[in-house]
Write an enzyme that holds these catalytic residues in place. Structure first.
Site, short mmCIF file in Angstrom:
data_model
loop_
_atom_site.label_atom_id
_atom_site.label_comp_id
_atom_site.label_asym_id
_atom_site.label_seq_id
_atom_site.Cartn_x
_atom_site.Cartn_y
_atom_site.Cartn_z
N GLU A 176 0.83 -1.21 0.00
CA GLU A 176 0.00 0.00 0.00
C GLU A 176 0.87 1.26 0.00
O GLU A 176 0.74 2.14 0.85
CB GLU A 176 -0.98 -0.01 1.17
CG GLU A 176 -1.98 -1.16 1.06
CD GLU A 176 -3.12 -1.09 2.08
OE1 GLU A 176 -3.10 -0.21 2.96
OE2 GLU A 176 -4.03 -1.94 1.99
N GLU A 308 -4.80 -8.68 -0.64
CA GLU A 308 -5.67 -8.36 0.49
C GLU A 308 -7.10 -8.25 -0.01
O GLU A 308 -7.40 -7.41 -0.86
CB GLU A 308 -5.26 -7.06 1.19
CG GLU A 308 -3.96 -7.17 1.99
CD GLU A 308 -3.66 -5.94 2.82
OE1 GLU A 308 -4.61 -5.28 3.30
OE2 GLU A 308 -2.45 -5.64 3.01
#
Length: 508
Positions: A176, A308
């Site tokens: 991220e 994810e």
């Protein structure tokens, strides 16, 4: 009232292989996932092997866990691997600033994780630190893990008790990077991804599959920027992608907003449908990101890794809000089945996926009770168990006819989700009835090969928010399904309201 639809499946027209790694898992230093989940310590009264909880390992081996991602998540970009090696009593402590602001003692580090993967029979997926680390730090970690001669890092590994190098196939370049992994712009990170990938070297026979931190949800610009950073992917159909081999994608399903995601239990029927519609959004995201990737990579050398995904609810009352502990219900199981169907349909591009997370966090496979020590298998776990037949099988197209829809969030939600695969003389068909209230009948129109036998399993419960507890371990558990009958076109299958059904076929 029962309604009928038809699913046409050509059993003799196999498509892309469903990579078993789309059934991957994720273990972050977050809440009780590692400490109190996987790791109980060697002195614990809970049965363990070198500190790793035995019944957790046994349960995950039973669903053929293919890979495990660690140490994060956001935690990965605060993690410095040297702090987690050597004698445990000498390891420095650290602050887990992302998840609960708690102090950790680094008892679970590189050697413990690799031991866990060996016990599980799972491939390690190590997520490296780009956000607060350095190129040299990551390069040395790869060397420490995978080099077999007398190099400095190999010698350090031996000094810490491991003679032979490990096999580490998957390596994450940050996490991220658009957010907790550095708040970088796409163009900044694309350059860093090339740099870090260059110094995560292949040592000996270990070949790294490098995965660059990819987009959040529908950020197509991020994916396009990463794809443009590759050398010409269209020039040589037989060549490989480099300097990294895949990009990731993250997407979480919730019924509400980011600030109020909805509760894991006690939700309304309307919230059930909103959740299913948002789970179905994964299909659209895969299509859109794959389309961008196809523009630059027509030979599909670059993998898409959804490392994810899963449901994210408000934390359970009375628990640490930074630990992300939530109950896991029948609704979560159907969210999982919808996602897995989408991964099967995009098997030509999606090479891996990692549900978040494995134990005690978000959409967990397993919950461990801190008071009694009991282990609870969640409804989501059972979907993974029912789907092991899809691992490394060839995807089959499922053509659904006469599927009813429901208007949800300005979209039409199909009330049946389905996918199928074939491997040798067996096939597996997965069917989800997303209708909260209505039983359905589905005709499997099976073509191209003779079906000489079948068995079926069903996962459902009376309540939409039914879940398992230490006192009632099997409130939501699969059972043999008698509602499958011969039909002139193949088989007729009963789909109870809010249920998941798998039909295994024997073929000739």
């Amino acid at each position: 009232m029962t309604t009928t639809t038809t699913a046409v499946i050509d059993l003799d027209l196999p498509g892309a292989t469903i990579n078993r790694h789309v059934y991957g898992h994720f273990a972050e230093h977050l809440g009780r996932c590692i400490y109190g989940g996987f790791w109980v310590g060697e002195d614990s009264p809970v049965a363990n092997v070198r500190g790793i909880r035995s019944d957790v390992v046994e349960a995950l081996r039973a669903i053929s866990i293919p890979n495990l991602r660690w140490p994060g998540g956001c935690f990965a970009d605060d993690y410095h691997w040297r702090d987690g090696i050597g004698p445990r009593e000498s390891r420095p402590r650290m602050v887990n600033s992302h998840w609960g602001d708690v102090v950790e003692d680094n008892a679970f580090g590189t050697h413990e994780f690799m031991d866990l993967c060996e016990l599980l029979g799972a491939d390690p997926y190590v997520s490296g630190n780009v956000g607060s680390g350095s190129v040299a730090e990551m390069s040395e970690w790869v060397e420490y893990l995978t080099r077999g001669d007398d190099s400095p890092m190999a010698a350090l590994r031996r000094a810490n008790g491991r003679e032979q190098p490990w096999r580490v196939p998957f390596w994450g370049l940050g996490n991220e990077a658009w957010g907790c992994g550095g708040n970088l712009r796409a163009e900044q990170f694309a350059s860093l991804a090339r740099q870090y990938a260059t110094y995560t070297r292949n040592h000996g026979g270990n070949q790294l599959y490098r995965i660059a931190a990819g987009a959040n949800e529908a950020d197509l610009h991020w994916t396009e920027t990463l794809m443009r950073s590759f050398d010409d992917l269209a020039a040589d159909p037989a060549g490989s992608a480099g300097p990294f081999q895949a990009v990731s994608l993250h997407y979480y399903t919730m019924a509400g907003s980011w600030s109020d995601k909805g509760d894991a239990t006690g939700f309304s029927t309307d919230e059930w449908y909103v959740t299913m519609a948002r789970a179905r959004r994964m299909e659209d995201l895969l299509t859109r990101h794959s389309t961008v990737m196809d523009r630059y990579d027509p030979h599909r050398k670059v993998g898409l890794v959804v490392d994810e995904w899963g449901t994210w609810w408000n934390v359970e009352k009375g628990t640490n809000p930074g630990f992300l502990y939530q109950q896991n219900t029948l609704r979560d199981a159907l969210v999982a089945s919808v996602h897995l169907d989408a991964f099967h349909r995009h098997a030509e591009r999606v090479v891996m996926a990692n549900i978040a997370q494995t134990v005690n966090v978000l959409q967990a496979m397993i919950l461990t009770d801190p008071d009694t020590g009991a282990l609870v298998l969640t409804p989501t776990y059972h979907v993974f168990a029912m789907n092991t037949g899809h691992h490394d099988a060839a995807a089959l197209a499922v053509h659904l006819r006469d599927v009813e829809t429901r208007a949800v969030d300005a979209t039409d939600l199909p009330l049946i989700s389905a996918s199928a695969s074939v491997k040798g003389d067996t096939a597996l068909v997965s069917l989800s009835n997303l209708d909260a209230e209505t039983d359905r009948t589905l005709v499997l129109d099976l073509r191209g090969r003779d079906v000489v036998g079948h068995t079926a399993r069903v996962l459902t419960a009376t309540a939409l928010d039914a879940h398992n507890t230490p006192e009632r371990l099997d409130t939501v558990a699969p059972t043999d399904h008698a509602g499958v009958r011969p039909h002139t076109r193949g088989l007729e299958v009963d789909l109870p309201a809010h249920s998941y059904v798998t039909v295994a076929l024997e073929l000739r």
